[in-house]
Design a protein around this motif. Sequence first.
Motif, PDB file in Angstrom:
ATOM      1  N   ALA A  33      -6.526 -36.018 -17.574  1.00 38.36           N
ATOM      2  CA  ALA A  33      -7.449 -37.091 -17.959  1.00 38.36           C
ATOM      3  C   ALA A  33      -7.469 -38.202 -16.922  1.00 38.36           C
ATOM      4  O   ALA A  33      -8.510 -38.808 -16.661  1.00 38.36           O
ATOM      5  CB  ALA A  33      -7.043 -37.648 -19.323  1.00 38.36           C
ATOM      6  N   CYS A  34      -6.313 -38.461 -16.292  1.00 45.12           N
ATOM      7  CA  CYS A  34      -6.237 -39.515 -15.276  1.00 45.12           C
ATOM      8  C   CYS A  34      -6.855 -39.079 -13.956  1.00 45.12           C
ATOM      9  O   CYS A  34      -7.498 -39.875 -13.268  1.00 45.12           O
ATOM     10  CB  CYS A  34      -4.780 -39.922 -15.059  1.00 45.12           C
ATOM     11  SG  CYS A  34      -4.048 -40.772 -16.467  1.00 45.12           S
ATOM     12  N   ASP A  35      -6.629 -37.817 -13.580  1.00 45.03           N
ATOM     13  CA  ASP A  35      -7.173 -37.299 -12.320  1.00 45.03           C
ATOM     14  C   ASP A  35      -7.175 -35.776 -12.391  1.00 45.03           C
ATOM     15  O   ASP A  35      -6.139 -35.129 -12.208  1.00 45.03           O
ATOM     16  CB  ASP A  35      -6.336 -37.762 -11.124  1.00 45.03           C
ATOM     17  CG  ASP A  35      -6.963 -37.362  -9.789  1.00 45.03           C
ATOM     18  OD1 ASP A  35      -7.893 -36.530  -9.790  1.00 45.03           O
ATOM     19  OD2 ASP A  35      -6.517 -37.879  -8.748  1.00 45.03           O
ATOM     20  N   GLY A  36      -8.346 -35.219 -12.676  1.00 49.01           N
ATOM     21  CA  GLY A  36      -8.470 -33.776 -12.834  1.00 49.01           C
ATOM     22  C   GLY A  36      -8.265 -32.992 -11.558  1.00 49.01           C
ATOM     23  O   GLY A  36      -8.090 -31.762 -11.607  1.00 49.01           O
ATOM     24  N   ASN A  37      -8.268 -33.659 -10.421  1.00 51.90           N
ATOM     25  CA  ASN A  37      -8.109 -32.952  -9.141  1.00 51.90           C
ATOM     26  C   ASN A  37      -6.667 -32.947  -8.639  1.00 51.90           C
ATOM     27  O   ASN A  37      -6.358 -32.274  -7.649  1.00 51.90           O
ATOM     28  CB  ASN A  37      -9.010 -33.587  -8.076  1.00 51.90           C
ATOM     29  CG  ASN A  37     -10.487 -33.450  -8.419  1.00 51.90           C
ATOM     30  OD1 ASN A  37     -10.919 -32.390  -8.864  1.00 51.90           O
ATOM     31  ND2 ASN A  37     -11.240 -34.521  -8.240  1.00 51.90           N
ATOM     32  N   ALA A  38      -5.804 -33.705  -9.280  1.00 49.51           N
ATOM     33  CA  ALA A  38      -4.407 -33.792  -8.840  1.00 49.51           C
ATOM     34  C   ALA A  38      -3.560 -32.758  -9.579  1.00 49.51           C
ATOM     35  O   ALA A  38      -4.031 -32.067 -10.488  1.00 49.51           O
ATOM     36  CB  ALA A  38      -3.872 -35.198  -9.077  1.00 49.51           C
ATOM     37  N   ASP A  39      -2.303 -32.638  -9.179  1.00 45.92           N
ATOM     38  CA  ASP A  39      -1.379 -31.678  -9.778  1.00 45.92           C
ATOM     39  C   ASP A  39      -1.247 -31.956 -11.281  1.00 45.92           C
ATOM     40  O   ASP A  39      -0.790 -33.034 -11.682  1.00 45.92           O
ATOM     41  CB  ASP A  39      -0.012 -31.803  -9.098  1.00 45.92           C
ATOM     42  CG  ASP A  39       1.040 -30.890  -9.706  1.00 45.92           C
ATOM     43  OD1 ASP A  39       0.689 -30.039 -10.547  1.00 45.92           O
ATOM     44  OD2 ASP A  39       2.219 -31.028  -9.321  1.00 45.92           O
ATOM     45  N   PRO A  40      -1.608 -31.010 -12.137  1.00 42.15           N
ATOM     46  CA  PRO A  40      -1.548 -31.269 -13.587  1.00 42.15           C
ATOM     47  C   PRO A  40      -0.118 -31.391 -14.127  1.00 42.15           C
ATOM     48  O   PRO A  40       0.068 -31.853 -15.250  1.00 42.15           O
ATOM     49  CB  PRO A  40      -2.259 -30.060 -14.188  1.00 42.15           C
ATOM     50  CG  PRO A  40      -2.136 -28.986 -13.153  1.00 42.15           C
ATOM     51  CD  PRO A  40      -2.158 -29.681 -11.832  1.00 42.15           C
ATOM     52  N   ASN A  41       0.857 -30.971 -13.325  1.00 41.99           N
ATOM     53  CA  ASN A  41       2.254 -31.037 -13.770  1.00 41.99           C
ATOM     54  C   ASN A  41       3.006 -32.231 -13.185  1.00 41.99           C
ATOM     55  O   ASN A  41       4.229 -32.298 -13.294  1.00 41.99           O
ATOM     56  CB  ASN A  41       2.980 -29.742 -13.393  1.00 41.99           C
ATOM     57  CG  ASN A  41       2.441 -28.539 -14.151  1.00 41.99           C
ATOM     58  OD1 ASN A  41       2.360 -28.573 -15.377  1.00 41.99           O
ATOM     59  ND2 ASN A  41       2.058 -27.505 -13.428  1.00 41.99           N
ATOM     60  N   ARG A  42       2.280 -33.173 -12.618  1.00 43.25           N
ATOM     61  CA  ARG A  42       2.957 -34.266 -11.909  1.00 43.25           C
ATOM     62  C   ARG A  42       3.692 -35.229 -12.842  1.00 43.25           C
ATOM     63  O   ARG A  42       4.542 -36.005 -12.384  1.00 43.25           O
ATOM     64  CB  ARG A  42       1.967 -35.040 -11.037  1.00 43.25           C
ATOM     65  CG  ARG A  42       0.872 -35.787 -11.791  1.00 43.25           C
ATOM     66  CD  ARG A  42      -0.173 -36.348 -10.835  1.00 43.25           C
ATOM     67  NE  ARG A  42      -1.211 -37.120 -11.521  1.00 43.25           N
ATOM     68  CZ  ARG A  42      -2.272 -36.574 -12.112  1.00 43.25           C
ATOM     69  NH1 ARG A  42      -2.419 -35.260 -12.133  1.00 43.25           N
ATOM     70  NH2 ARG A  42      -3.177 -37.352 -12.694  1.00 43.25           N
ATOM     71  N   LEU A  43       3.395 -35.177 -14.139  1.00 44.28           N
ATOM     72  CA  LEU A  43       4.063 -36.070 -15.101  1.00 44.28           C
ATOM     73  C   LEU A  43       5.134 -35.334 -15.900  1.00 44.28           C
ATOM     74  O   LEU A  43       5.644 -35.860 -16.885  1.00 44.28           O
ATOM     75  CB  LEU A  43       3.043 -36.677 -16.065  1.00 44.28           C
ATOM     76  CG  LEU A  43       1.870 -37.448 -15.453  1.00 44.28           C
ATOM     77  CD1 LEU A  43       0.965 -37.977 -16.554  1.00 44.28           C
ATOM     78  CD2 LEU A  43       2.364 -38.589 -14.577  1.00 44.28           C
ATOM     79  N   ARG A  44       5.506 -34.122 -15.500  1.00 43.27           N
ATOM     80  CA  ARG A  44       6.362 -33.276 -16.333  1.00 43.27           C
ATOM     81  C   ARG A  44       7.739 -33.887 -16.624  1.00 43.27           C
ATOM     82  O   ARG A  44       8.365 -33.544 -17.630  1.00 43.27           O
ATOM     83  CB  ARG A  44       6.541 -31.896 -15.690  1.00 43.27           C
ATOM     84  CG  ARG A  44       7.210 -31.904 -14.324  1.00 43.27           C
ATOM     85  CD  ARG A  44       7.238 -30.492 -13.738  1.00 43.27           C
ATOM     86  NE  ARG A  44       7.732 -30.494 -12.364  1.00 43.27           N
ATOM     87  CZ  ARG A  44       6.968 -30.695 -11.294  1.00 43.27           C
ATOM     88  NH1 ARG A  44       5.665 -30.929 -11.456  1.00 43.27           N
ATOM     89  NH2 ARG A  44       7.475 -30.685 -10.081  1.00 43.27           N
ATOM     90  N   ALA A  45       8.229 -34.777 -15.763  1.00 41.62           N
ATOM     91  CA  ALA A  45       9.528 -35.416 -16.042  1.00 41.62           C
ATOM     92  C   ALA A  45       9.441 -36.397 -17.200  1.00 41.62           C
ATOM     93  O   ALA A  45      10.461 -36.763 -17.784  1.00 41.62           O
ATOM     94  CB  ALA A  45      10.054 -36.124 -14.794  1.00 41.62           C
TER      95      ALA A  45
END
Length: 289
Positions: A33-45
């Motif tokens: 939702a924040c950035d559909g083009n970026a890594d979708p797992n970047r918030l996994r921590a």
Amino acid sequence: MEQHADNPYLAPFASMTDGELRDPKQLVGLALACDGNADPNRLRAGLFVAESVNVITRALDAGYVPFAVLTDRRWLAGAEGLIARLREAAPNLPVVVASSDEVCAITGYRETRGPLAAFHRKPEPELADLLTGARRVAVLEDITNYTNIGAIFRSAAALGVDAVLLTPACHDPLFRRASRVSMGTVFQVPWARIGAARAWADEGVAQLHEAGFTVAALALSDDSIPLGDPALAGIDRLSLVLGTEGDGLAPRTIAACDLTVRIPMAHGVDSLNVAAASAVAFWETRVRR
């Protein structure tokens, strides 16, 4: 409110629970939702929310990276320097400034005690690494009151406890209320989880023994020794285990520990609140330097 309603960066302050802020599946949706083009797992921590200038500052000092900021307009003048620091750490940081009514509508909090900042979590340290070099550690068994957790961390920081270990059922010390009550010391005292979800002490006490710790249960029992007993003062590496309000430690946990320790009481009082008891125990068993 219209300008804020569709801002996905406000989700950690609004629609997401503490559990969802630690759920990788929920965080994939937020990342997209924040950035559909970026890594979708970047918030996994995971993410957490810090409240007030003091708590946010300590999170920054501990190296946590900010995700977004929401502040009531009335806090803005006093937080300008802090917001500048947050933007240094994350140059594209979204900062939303709103009225008191808007902040209340977004968060559901009737009152905030300063700005709110969502941060990226760090991976939890390995237990063995955390125990290396430590001489005093506290284990919190199944404590679910955030105020008590925050107060225990504050005492641990002030009184020289090297690490705090949490059983699987113990609540999250980075929850907004816990970190606020701790005055941000949850970011200063290293912590990790210990033991398996069922009967944590079967595995956890063995891990503490392997690291060279004597494990003391803080509880009432017929064979307990007083906190001021000279035998405690001679222990080089000591782990104090504290239990929940009311029920205290599980009998199975007490049986697994090396000794049981009590705080002597007067006037017929049988026990203290766990946060107060932790402060007394940490002080009495501190390493004398």
